[in-house]
Design a protein around this motif. Structure first.
Motif, PDB file in Angstrom:
ATOM      1  N   LYS A  33      53.632  89.361 -65.017  1.00  0.00           N
ATOM      2  CA  LYS A  33      54.769  88.835 -64.266  1.00  0.00           C
ATOM      3  C   LYS A  33      54.790  89.305 -62.813  1.00  0.00           C
ATOM      4  O   LYS A  33      55.382  88.650 -61.965  1.00  0.00           O
ATOM      5  N   SER A  34      54.130  90.404 -62.524  1.00  0.00           N
ATOM      6  CA  SER A  34      54.119  90.873 -61.144  1.00  0.00           C
ATOM      7  C   SER A  34      53.439  89.863 -60.219  1.00  0.00           C
ATOM      8  O   SER A  34      53.791  89.755 -59.043  1.00  0.00           O
ATOM      9  N   ILE A  35      52.499  89.098 -60.743  1.00  0.00           N
ATOM     10  CA  ILE A  35      51.847  88.045 -59.949  1.00  0.00           C
ATOM     11  C   ILE A  35      52.880  87.007 -59.526  1.00  0.00           C
ATOM     12  O   ILE A  35      52.911  86.569 -58.372  1.00  0.00           O
ATOM     13  N   VAL A  36      53.741  86.634 -60.447  1.00  0.00           N
ATOM     14  CA  VAL A  36      54.784  85.647 -60.147  1.00  0.00           C
ATOM     15  C   VAL A  36      55.731  86.209 -59.102  1.00  0.00           C
ATOM     16  O   VAL A  36      56.090  85.512 -58.144  1.00  0.00           O
ATOM     17  N   GLY A  37      56.124  87.464 -59.256  1.00  0.00           N
ATOM     18  CA  GLY A  37      57.010  88.091 -58.268  1.00  0.00           C
ATOM     19  C   GLY A  37      56.381  88.126 -56.887  1.00  0.00           C
ATOM     20  O   GLY A  37      57.034  87.807 -55.883  1.00  0.00           O
ATOM     21  N   ARG A  38      55.112  88.500 -56.812  1.00  0.00           N
ATOM     22  CA  ARG A  38      54.427  88.546 -55.512  1.00  0.00           C
ATOM     23  C   ARG A  38      54.317  87.157 -54.897  1.00  0.00           C
ATOM     24  O   ARG A  38      54.468  86.990 -53.690  1.00  0.00           O
ATOM     25  N   PHE A  39      54.057  86.161 -55.733  1.00  0.00           N
ATOM     26  CA  PHE A  39      54.000  84.788 -55.230  1.00  0.00           C
ATOM     27  C   PHE A  39      55.358  84.371 -54.652  1.00  0.00           C
ATOM     28  O   PHE A  39      55.434  83.843 -53.539  1.00  0.00           O
ATOM     29  N   LEU A  40      56.428  84.597 -55.394  1.00  0.00           N
ATOM     30  CA  LEU A  40      57.768  84.216 -54.916  1.00  0.00           C
ATOM     31  C   LEU A  40      58.122  84.943 -53.617  1.00  0.00           C
ATOM     32  O   LEU A  40      58.675  84.340 -52.694  1.00  0.00           O
ATOM     33  N   ILE A  41      57.795  86.224 -53.558  1.00  0.00           N
ATOM     34  CA  ILE A  41      58.075  86.993 -52.343  1.00  0.00           C
ATOM     35  C   ILE A  41      57.277  86.427 -51.170  1.00  0.00           C
ATOM     36  O   ILE A  41      57.796  86.292 -50.053  1.00  0.00           O
ATOM     37  N   SER A  42      56.031  86.044 -51.413  1.00  0.00           N
ATOM     38  CA  SER A  42      55.217  85.499 -50.320  1.00  0.00           C
ATOM     39  C   SER A  42      55.773  84.167 -49.820  1.00  0.00           C
ATOM     40  O   SER A  42      55.758  83.896 -48.621  1.00  0.00           O
ATOM     41  N   VAL A  43      56.289  83.349 -50.725  1.00  0.00           N
ATOM     42  CA  VAL A  43      56.911  82.087 -50.307  1.00  0.00           C
ATOM     43  C   VAL A  43      58.152  82.388 -49.474  1.00  0.00           C
ATOM     44  O   VAL A  43      58.360  81.788 -48.416  1.00  0.00           O
ATOM     45  N   PHE A  44      58.969  83.332 -49.933  1.00  0.00           N
ATOM     46  CA  PHE A  44      60.163  83.709 -49.183  1.00  0.00           C
ATOM     47  C   PHE A  44      59.799  84.220 -47.787  1.00  0.00           C
ATOM     48  O   PHE A  44      60.397  83.809 -46.789  1.00  0.00           O
TER      49      PHE A  44
END
Length: 181
Positions: free
Chosen positions: A56-67
């Motif tokens: 799930k950390s991959i998903v979190g990093r992806f969302l943060i990068s989009v933000f």
């Protein structure tokens, strides 16, 4: 790239108006595979990542990068089309990070970016109808309060006051009852 991002976040149709030509992510192949799978949505993306052996950390990093990309579009390029998506991605991050055990990451984001969230809400409230403007400003006010209670720094106290004043200005303009700060 835009299609890949909107496939993960279809609940934010405003992403369609954002220029993603300069966005880069190490997860491009994962996003392409997810898109090609026919699946859509954040919860489906989480499952897909886990099925592929990721966490799930991959998903979190992806969302943060989009933000972060949306904030860059907003701040550096004064791109109004990034305002609503940035705000909405931040709200998704708040829920997603807290629900999946990344509370510390959320607190870091809150500490670093809540000022921008208040600023964005103020701009949205000036352009949108009264009800929509109120919704964004109320959420920004609550986030500023959360930051003030969490961090106790003077900056966040001033941010709460600023968000409250912006709400009052909106309420006057729209003939709503005033809030109590």
């Amino acid at each position: 790239m835009k299609e890949l991002i909107t496939n993960v976040l279809p609940e934010i149709p405003e992403l369609e108006g954002v220029n993603f030509s300069a966005y880069h992510t190490p997860y491009i192949e994962l996003l392409r595979a997810f898109n090609e799978s026919g699946k859509s949505g954040l919860s489906e993306f989480v499952e897909f990542v886990e099925e592929k052996g990721g966490d799930k950390s991959i998903v979190g990093r992806f969302l943060i990068s989009v933000f972060q990309y949306l904030l860059i579009r907003y701040r550096r390029f004064e791109d109004e089309s990034a305002e609503i998506p940035a705000f909405r991605v931040f709200i998704i991050l708040k829920g997603w990070l807290n629900e999946h055990g990344f509370e510390r990451d959320y607190k870091r984001l809150l500490h670093s970016f809540v000022g921008y969230i208040v600023e964005i809400a103020e701009k949205i409230s000036q352009r949108e109808d009264c009800t929509t403007g109120e919704a964004y400003l109320k959420m920004a006010y609550r986030l500023a309060l959360e930051a003030q209670e969490t961090f106790g720094e003077e900056y966040f106290t001033r941010l709460v006051e600023r968000a409250g004043e912006s709400l009052n200005v909106l309420y006057e303009r729209c003939n709503f009852d005033m809030i109590k700060n």
